[in-house]
Scaffold this active site. Structure first.
Site, PDB file in Angstrom:
ATOM      1  N   HIS A 276       0.837  -1.195   0.000  1.00 15.02           N
ATOM      2  CA  HIS A 276       0.000   0.000   0.000  1.00 15.02           C
ATOM      3  C   HIS A 276       0.868   1.241   0.000  1.00 15.02           C
ATOM      4  CE1 HIS A 276      -3.222   2.770   1.038  1.00 15.02           C
ATOM      5  NE2 HIS A 276      -4.014   1.827   0.572  1.00 15.02           N
ATOM      6  N   ASP A 327      -8.029  -5.275  -0.758  1.00 15.89           N
ATOM      7  CA  ASP A 327      -8.453  -6.141  -1.862  1.00 15.89           C
ATOM      8  C   ASP A 327      -8.187  -7.627  -1.614  1.00 15.89           C
ATOM      9  OD1 ASP A 327      -9.532  -4.307  -3.719  1.00 15.89           O
ATOM     10  OD2 ASP A 327      -7.522  -3.589  -4.165  1.00 15.89           O
TER      11      ASP A 327
END
Ligand code: ACO
Length: 390
Positions: A276, A327
């Site tokens: 991320h 996700d």
């Protein structure tokens, strides 16, 4: 001629000296917002000041939307009113259903969603009205219509009749009902609601930035949401959840995980659903999604998918020191809820629209055109050659 040359030489020197490019705009502060705060160091996410851990399992997706748009959690009366407004706006114009039917059968559901949202702008009576009141009406309509587009597309493609929303169901379970044709039970209702709530907003991510850029030109809300959907589609952003499922489908057994992941990393391939830009520790949303995934997978006799996912997490963490993002476990959650992988990112969009809209409203309320600059790296001072001499 020589004046032109001198100017171009001066510009070239200036351009090379003064501009620093921040690739990917990393750490650049491009907007002020009160919608959500991502604390990347401590792995925390706040919606309008509330820690998502405090909201998870205690607020519905509708309450979250209300919070993001109006800054406050609704009381019971406000919630009932907001929920019934959303559910009552879920129907689509018949021409739009026809467009969904006409979409090429192999087109990706995100491409259809992006196009249909754009088309819906042509049918919205308020599309060119940019007052706050009109934008609030469009916000409800568009948020309500997106799950219907996704459900209708799936129904049309699987040769099943499209369904109307059930006024007795909440917003998120209504989506599941219209998509699958069966009523979600209590655990499924809680799972889809929490899943949508956790995807609702996330600072100035790529799709939200795209929405704000479009809104900053004073273009309409449908245009801004179309930009956002187009941006979410990419595999480095919302499109990663579908790729997670594709990876899981390539691994038959927990024992294969280590070799598979190490092979991918040796080939310098990215493991989808990991890493991320902001979080340097665990993504707080992953914690909740991991729990839902474990429970739903076992319930649906897909326990192996959860076990494989969990093993992937351990191997990637050890090898690269990176954590699952939103996700990763949302893939198995959606799969266990009976949603085919091609639709995963559309469900993300159906959730994130609440955040996109909150940011669009914020942008309109205090607008300045978003227009950064670039560092020119092309040629200078070229001599023009007429077409007959090229
Ligand atoms: N798999 C393997 N290595 C990774 C991954 C990954 N998923 N993510 C980051 N890395 C590594 C990079 O190779 C790099 O290593 P290096 O320094 O040894 O070369 C290092 O971590 C930093 O990577 P960057 O690309 O600089 O990180 P950035 O902030 O640009 O990327 C991103 C963030 C795009 C999300 C990245 O982690 C990625 O590609 N993940 C996979 C796709 C994905 O899951 N996207 C969804 C993100 S969440 C969301 O948008 C909803």
């Amino acid at each position: 001629m020589s004046t032109v040359k001198n100017t171009s030489e001066k510009t070239e020197k200036m351009e090379k000296k003064e501009k620093t490019v921040v690739r990917g705009l990393e750490d650049i502060v491009a907007a002020e917002t009160g919608v959500s705060y991502v604390d990347g160091v401590n792995g925390a996410l706040y919606y309008a000041g509330y820690n998502v851990h405090d909201l998870a399992g205690r607020t519905s997706y509708e309450e979250t939307i209300h919070l993001l748009w109006y800054g406050e959690l609704p009381n019971r009366i406000e919630l009932a009113d907001f929920r019934s407004r959303l559910v009552s706006e879920m129907r689509l114009p018949s021409q739009v259903i026809r467009m969904i039917e006409l979409a090429p059968p192999n087109s990706h559901p995100m491409a259809v969603l992006r196009s249909i949202v754009s088309a819906l702008g042509m049918f919205d009576p308020d599309v060119e009205n940019n007052t706050l009141e009109a934008n609030q009406r469009k916000a409800v309509r568009l948020t309500a219509q997106i799950p219907t587009i996704i459900a209708d597309l799936h129904r049309v493609r699987t040769h099943q009749p499209v369904l109307s929303p059930d006024p007795h169901l909440g917003f998120a379970p209504n989506f599941l009902y219209m998509f699958r044709g069966s009523l979600p039970d209590q655990e499924e209702t809680e799972a889809i609601d929490l899943c949508m709530m956790l995807h609702a907003d996330h600072g100035l991510n790529a799709s939200t930035f795209a929405a704000r850029v479009t809104a900053s030109t004073k273009s309409d809300m449908h245009a801004a949401i179309t930009s956002a959907i187009a941006t979410l589609k990419g595999p480095l952003h919302g499109g990663a959840n579908q790729r997670v499922m594709e990876m899981l489908n390539r691994i038959d057994d927990v024992d294969e995980v280590k070799a598979y992941i190490e092979g991918m990393l040796d080939e310098k391939k990215r493991i989808m659903g990991f890493g991320h830009r902001v979080y340097k520790t665990e993504d707080p949303r992953a914690k909740h999604l991991r729990n839902i995934s474990e429970s739903l997978c076992h319930r649906a006799n897909q326990g192996h998918l959860y076990e494989i996912s969990h093993r992937i997490e351990q191997v990637v963490r050890k090898a690269k020191g990176i954590y699952p993002n939103v996700d990763f476990y949302s893939a198995t959650v959606q799969h266990a809820l009976g949603i085919p992988k091609e639709y995963f990112t559309t469900v993300f969009a159906a959730s994130r629209i609440s955040g996109w809209i909150a940011h669009i409203l914020e942008q309109y309320a205090d607008n300045r055109l978003i227009r950064p600059t670039s560092k020119y790296t092309g040629q200078y001072g070229r001599t023009f050659v007429p077409i007959e001499k090229r």
